[in-house]
Design a protein around this motif. Structure first.
Motif, PDB file in Angstrom:
ATOM      1  N   ASN A  50       0.818  -1.208   0.000  1.00 60.43           N
ATOM      2  CA  ASN A  50       0.000   0.000   0.000  1.00 60.43           C
ATOM      3  C   ASN A  50       0.859   1.269   0.000  1.00 60.43           C
ATOM      4  O   ASN A  50       0.349   2.365   0.186  1.00 60.43           O
ATOM      5  CB  ASN A  50      -0.922  -0.002   1.234  1.00 60.43           C
ATOM      6  CG  ASN A  50      -2.135   0.872   1.054  1.00 60.43           C
ATOM      7  OD1 ASN A  50      -2.702   0.950  -0.031  1.00 60.43           O
ATOM      8  ND2 ASN A  50      -2.546   1.543   2.107  1.00 60.43           N
ATOM      9  N   LEU A  51       2.178   1.072  -0.171  1.00 58.12           N
ATOM     10  CA  LEU A  51       3.162   2.166  -0.164  1.00 58.12           C
ATOM     11  C   LEU A  51       3.171   2.961   1.137  1.00 58.12           C
ATOM     12  O   LEU A  51       3.546   4.135   1.155  1.00 58.12           O
ATOM     13  CB  LEU A  51       2.956   3.099  -1.362  1.00 58.12           C
ATOM     14  CG  LEU A  51       3.204   2.476  -2.748  1.00 58.12           C
ATOM     15  CD1 LEU A  51       3.147   3.545  -3.821  1.00 58.12           C
ATOM     16  CD2 LEU A  51       4.543   1.744  -2.806  1.00 58.12           C
ATOM     17  N   LEU A  52       2.743   2.321   2.223  1.00 55.92           N
ATOM     18  CA  LEU A  52       2.940   2.925   3.537  1.00 55.92           C
ATOM     19  C   LEU A  52       4.397   2.796   3.965  1.00 55.92           C
ATOM     20  O   LEU A  52       4.845   3.495   4.876  1.00 55.92           O
ATOM     21  CB  LEU A  52       2.023   2.261   4.570  1.00 55.92           C
ATOM     22  CG  LEU A  52       0.533   2.568   4.411  1.00 55.92           C
ATOM     23  CD1 LEU A  52      -0.288   1.675   5.325  1.00 55.92           C
ATOM     24  CD2 LEU A  52       0.246   4.033   4.700  1.00 55.92           C
ATOM     25  N   ILE A  81      -6.859   0.293  -3.050  1.00 54.81           N
ATOM     26  CA  ILE A  81      -6.258  -0.726  -2.178  1.00 54.81           C
ATOM     27  C   ILE A  81      -6.629  -0.386  -0.743  1.00 54.81           C
ATOM     28  O   ILE A  81      -6.089   0.555  -0.146  1.00 54.81           O
ATOM     29  CB  ILE A  81      -4.727  -0.787  -2.326  1.00 54.81           C
ATOM     30  CG1 ILE A  81      -4.330  -1.077  -3.778  1.00 54.81           C
ATOM     31  CG2 ILE A  81      -4.154  -1.855  -1.402  1.00 54.81           C
ATOM     32  CD1 ILE A  81      -2.829  -1.134  -4.002  1.00 54.81           C
ATOM     33  N   GLY A  82      -7.565  -1.123  -0.166  1.00 58.10           N
ATOM     34  CA  GLY A  82      -7.965  -0.897   1.212  1.00 58.10           C
ATOM     35  C   GLY A  82      -7.061  -1.664   2.163  1.00 58.10           C
ATOM     36  O   GLY A  82      -6.596  -2.765   1.848  1.00 58.10           O
ATOM     37  N   ILE A  83      -6.795  -1.084   3.326  1.00 59.38           N
ATOM     38  CA  ILE A  83      -5.985  -1.772   4.332  1.00 59.38           C
ATOM     39  C   ILE A  83      -6.638  -1.586   5.697  1.00 59.38           C
ATOM     40  O   ILE A  83      -7.119  -0.497   6.027  1.00 59.38           O
ATOM     41  CB  ILE A  83      -4.526  -1.265   4.329  1.00 59.38           C
ATOM     42  CG1 ILE A  83      -3.644  -2.120   5.246  1.00 59.38           C
ATOM     43  CG2 ILE A  83      -4.424   0.208   4.652  1.00 59.38           C
ATOM     44  CD1 ILE A  83      -2.143  -1.919   5.034  1.00 59.38           C
ATOM     45  N   MET A 160      -8.017  -5.836  -0.926  1.00 62.08           N
ATOM     46  CA  MET A 160      -8.070  -5.590   0.516  1.00 62.08           C
ATOM     47  C   MET A 160      -6.870  -6.248   1.185  1.00 62.08           C
ATOM     48  O   MET A 160      -6.573  -7.429   0.949  1.00 62.08           O
ATOM     49  CB  MET A 160      -9.367  -6.144   1.110  1.00 62.08           C
ATOM     50  CG  MET A 160     -10.595  -5.304   0.822  1.00 62.08           C
ATOM     51  SD  MET A 160     -10.661  -3.767   1.772  1.00 62.08           S
ATOM     52  CE  MET A 160     -11.151  -4.395   3.383  1.00 62.08           C
ATOM     53  N   LEU A 161      -6.191  -5.477   2.030  1.00 60.44           N
ATOM     54  CA  LEU A 161      -5.075  -5.961   2.830  1.00 60.44           C
ATOM     55  C   LEU A 161      -5.518  -5.954   4.294  1.00 60.44           C
ATOM     56  O   LEU A 161      -5.939  -4.918   4.802  1.00 60.44           O
ATOM     57  CB  LEU A 161      -3.857  -5.055   2.652  1.00 60.44           C
ATOM     58  CG  LEU A 161      -3.436  -4.752   1.206  1.00 60.44           C
ATOM     59  CD1 LEU A 161      -2.324  -3.706   1.183  1.00 60.44           C
ATOM     60  CD2 LEU A 161      -3.004  -6.019   0.491  1.00 60.44           C
TER      61      LEU A 161
END
Length: 248
Positions: A50-52, A81-83, A160-161
């Motif tokens: 998620n590029l966090l 992209i949900g996390i 979803m992550l």
């Protein structure tokens, strides 16, 4: 190319290498479960997707879009992209309905009326429509975690992550969250989950990946990983988990 394509991804925190040449492919509509001991790299891998977290080496492609070439619009990426983390991270000063509708309204420009209509439909789907006007501290942990998942779903993500979403819950609340994830899996949502729930991983996953010291040491169908793991470290980890479950 698979929906999620990861090749040679490595990640360092200072001098500590936490991901080592990770390769992972996830076809669309599949569920992949990441298992392994705490500190094995599961959460870091999800955050990289998620590029966090910044990836120092390797390539990540999601839905045909390269994420690691330095040219991606991070805000646009996170709309699809949900996390969801183990901490619910709901805004305590907002009602359930306000928590769920905030991102669609601010991020997607959806009207208040449309966002509330969709949010109520999602809450109805998980049996929490009657909690729409409650504040998070009036909900149980399991209810808060289900609202956190619905908040991510309200953005209409394609992936979803889920990062250890049941680890902070009392045992009796775990099943209501896992039931929602089962429903998402049944509906065809592409998901990557880090989890300690081995029975759940065996049931819902299309593929299970065992991470050890920053590497995907073994991967395969749940039947193979849980019944006939090839690697000694996988066998040792699963034996420890099984023993802990007996003592619980």
């Amino acid at each position: 190319m698979p929906f999620v394509h990861v090749r040679g991804v490595s990640k360092w925190f200072g001098s500590l290498q936490v991901l080592k040449q990770i390769d992972l492919d996830v076809p669309e509509h599949n569920v992949v479960c990441l298992i392994g001991a705490s500190g094995s790299g599961k959460s870091t891998l999800l955050r990289c997707l998620n590029l966090l977290e910044h990836v120092e080496e390797g390539e990540i492609v999601v839905d045909g879009q390269p994420l690691t070439n330095g040219k991606v619009d991070v805000n646009a990426l996170r709309k699809k992209i949900g996390i969801v983390f183990q901490a619910y991270n709901l805004f305590p000063h907002m009602t359930v309905l306000q928590n769920v509708t905030l991102a669609p309204r601010k991020g997607l420009g959806v009207s208040r009326e449309r966002s509330e209509e969709y949010a109520r439909a999602l809450l109805r789907r998980i049996g929490l429509e009657d909690k729409a006007d409650e504040y998070p501290d009036r909900l149980s942990g399991g209810q808060q975690q289900r609202v956190a998942i619905v908040r991510a779903l309200a953005m209409g993500p394609k992936l979803m992550l889920l990062d250890e979403i049941t680890s902070a819950l009392d045992p009796q609340l775990v099943s209501e969250v896992l039931n929602l994830v089962r429903e998402l899996a049944g509906s065809g949502m592409t998901m990557i989950l880090a989890t300690h729930e081995m029975g759940f991983a065996r049931e819902v996953a299309d593929k299970v990946c065992f991470l050890d010291a920053g590497c995907i040491l073994e991967e395969g169908p749940p039947a193979q990983i849980f019944s006939a793991p090839r690697e000694p470290r996988t066998r040792e980890f699963l034996a420890r988990v099984l023993e802990a479950e007996k003592l619980a």
